[in-house]
Design a protein around this motif. Sequence first.
Motif, PDB file in Angstrom:
ATOM      1  N   ALA A 183       0.799  -1.227   0.000  1.00 48.82           N
ATOM      2  CA  ALA A 183       0.000   0.000   0.000  1.00 48.82           C
ATOM      3  C   ALA A 183       0.834   1.281   0.000  1.00 48.82           C
ATOM      4  O   ALA A 183       0.321   2.344  -0.353  1.00 48.82           O
ATOM      5  N   CYS A 184       2.093   1.215   0.406  1.00 49.41           N
ATOM      6  CA  CYS A 184       2.975   2.395   0.517  1.00 49.41           C
ATOM      7  C   CYS A 184       2.498   3.382   1.576  1.00 49.41           C
ATOM      8  O   CYS A 184       2.988   4.507   1.660  1.00 49.41           O
ATOM      9  N   SER A 185       1.531   2.998   2.381  1.00 46.01           N
ATOM     10  CA  SER A 185       0.940   3.941   3.333  1.00 46.01           C
ATOM     11  C   SER A 185       1.607   3.859   4.694  1.00 46.01           C
ATOM     12  O   SER A 185       1.604   4.820   5.460  1.00 46.01           O
ATOM     13  N   SER A 186       2.178   2.706   5.009  1.00 47.90           N
ATOM     14  CA  SER A 186       2.823   2.582   6.306  1.00 47.90           C
ATOM     15  C   SER A 186       4.281   2.252   6.059  1.00 47.90           C
ATOM     16  O   SER A 186       4.636   1.640   5.057  1.00 47.90           O
ATOM     17  N   ASP A 192      15.754   6.916   7.123  1.00 52.31           N
ATOM     18  CA  ASP A 192      16.755   6.753   6.065  1.00 52.31           C
ATOM     19  C   ASP A 192      16.618   5.456   5.270  1.00 52.31           C
ATOM     20  O   ASP A 192      17.447   5.159   4.418  1.00 52.31           O
ATOM     21  N   THR A 193      15.570   4.683   5.552  1.00 48.24           N
ATOM     22  CA  THR A 193      15.255   3.538   4.686  1.00 48.24           C
ATOM     23  C   THR A 193      14.134   3.975   3.746  1.00 48.24           C
ATOM     24  O   THR A 193      13.128   4.507   4.209  1.00 48.24           O
ATOM     25  N   PRO A 194      14.296   3.768   2.444  1.00 45.26           N
ATOM     26  CA  PRO A 194      13.265   4.238   1.504  1.00 45.26           C
ATOM     27  C   PRO A 194      11.923   3.566   1.770  1.00 45.26           C
ATOM     28  O   PRO A 194      11.881   2.391   2.142  1.00 45.26           O
ATOM     29  N   ASN A 195      10.833   4.327   1.599  1.00 44.65           N
ATOM     30  CA  ASN A 195       9.512   3.698   1.687  1.00 44.65           C
ATOM     31  C   ASN A 195       9.432   2.625   0.601  1.00 44.65           C
ATOM     32  O   ASN A 195       9.822   2.840  -0.536  1.00 44.65           O
ATOM     33  N   CYS A 211       6.704   2.274  -4.703  1.00 45.76           N
ATOM     34  CA  CYS A 211       6.254   3.425  -3.901  1.00 45.76           C
ATOM     35  C   CYS A 211       6.911   4.736  -4.346  1.00 45.76           C
ATOM     36  O   CYS A 211       7.164   5.614  -3.506  1.00 45.76           O
ATOM     37  N   GLY A 212       7.224   4.867  -5.611  1.00 42.64           N
ATOM     38  CA  GLY A 212       7.856   6.089  -6.090  1.00 42.64           C
ATOM     39  C   GLY A 212       9.211   6.348  -5.460  1.00 42.64           C
ATOM     40  O   GLY A 212       9.614   7.513  -5.305  1.00 42.64           O
TER      41      GLY A 212
END
Length: 256
Positions: A183-186, A192-195, A211-212
Amino acid sequence: RTDVVTIPVVVHVVHNPAVPAQNIGDDQVHSQIAVLNRDFRAANPDLDKVPEVWRPLVADARIEFRLAALDPEGEPTDGIVRVPTGRTSFGFDDAVKSSASGGSDPWPTDEYLNVWVCQLGGGLLGYAQFPGGPPQTDGVVILHSAFGTTGTAAPPFDGGRTATHEIGHWLDLYHIWGDDDGACSSDDKVADTPNQADANTGSPVFPHVSCGNGPHGDMFVNYMDYTDDAAMFMFTRGQSKRMDACLEGARASFLV
Ligand code: ARG
Ligand code: ZN
Ligand code: CA
C-alpha cells in the motif's frame, strides 16, 4: 551511546531425540554468534556488495553478543541448554518457550537474550517478540536449518541472517516495507530507509523501484527485508538509532 553493548545470550536447543539432526552442535551455535558479531558491528565481509548509494548509511550498531558464561544461579555455563522434546515441530504459538508445552523455559529475559532453536513447521524461518511484551515469551525462535553457517544450516538461509533479522525485531526494528502489503501507506518508522511497497525475496537486482522510491528504489540489501541470506548486508544509521532507543528504553536492563 558510543560504547559497545554486550548482550548475554542463552541458546535453547529443543530437539526431538528421534531426529538427531535437530540437536545441533556447539560449533553451529558458535557460528551464529560469530555472524551476529559481524553483522551488528558492520564487520561482515559482504558489506562491499552494498550499492554505492547506500554506503554512507551503513551503521555499526555497536552491539555484540556473547554466550552466557553464568547461568541464572551464578554457576558457570556454556550458554547452551539442550532440551529433548516429544514434539516433531513447533509453530508461531510460543510453545517452544515453555517446558509445560514441550519446550524450554526462558532464563530471565531482562538479563539474557533467549534464543530457541528447533524444528519449525509451515516454512517459518523464525520469529521474534518485540520489546514490551510478556517476559515469559521474550526472545527469538529460529529454525535449526536457518541457524548459523555450519551443521544443519541449509541454503539459501545458511548465512545466519535469520537471527540477525529476528534480533533486529527484538530490538524494535520493523520490516523495511512497513507490513502494508504494497500500500505504501505505512513504513518502518525509520527515515533513512526508503519507503517500500512489499517484501523482496531471493536476490534482487539493483534498482528495484516501488512506492515512487526511484531512482535507487527499495533497500533490499537491508537485514529487515526478506531476501536470501547472501543478499542482505546492512542496518542503516536510522535503524541503529531505533535500536539505541530500545536499549535506552524497554531493554535498558541490558545496558548495566
Ligand atoms: N520471519 C522471517 C520468516 O520466517 C525471517 C526472514 C529471515 N530472512 C533471511 N534471509 N534469513 O520468513
Ligand atoms: Zn521479520
Ligand atoms: Ca523508511
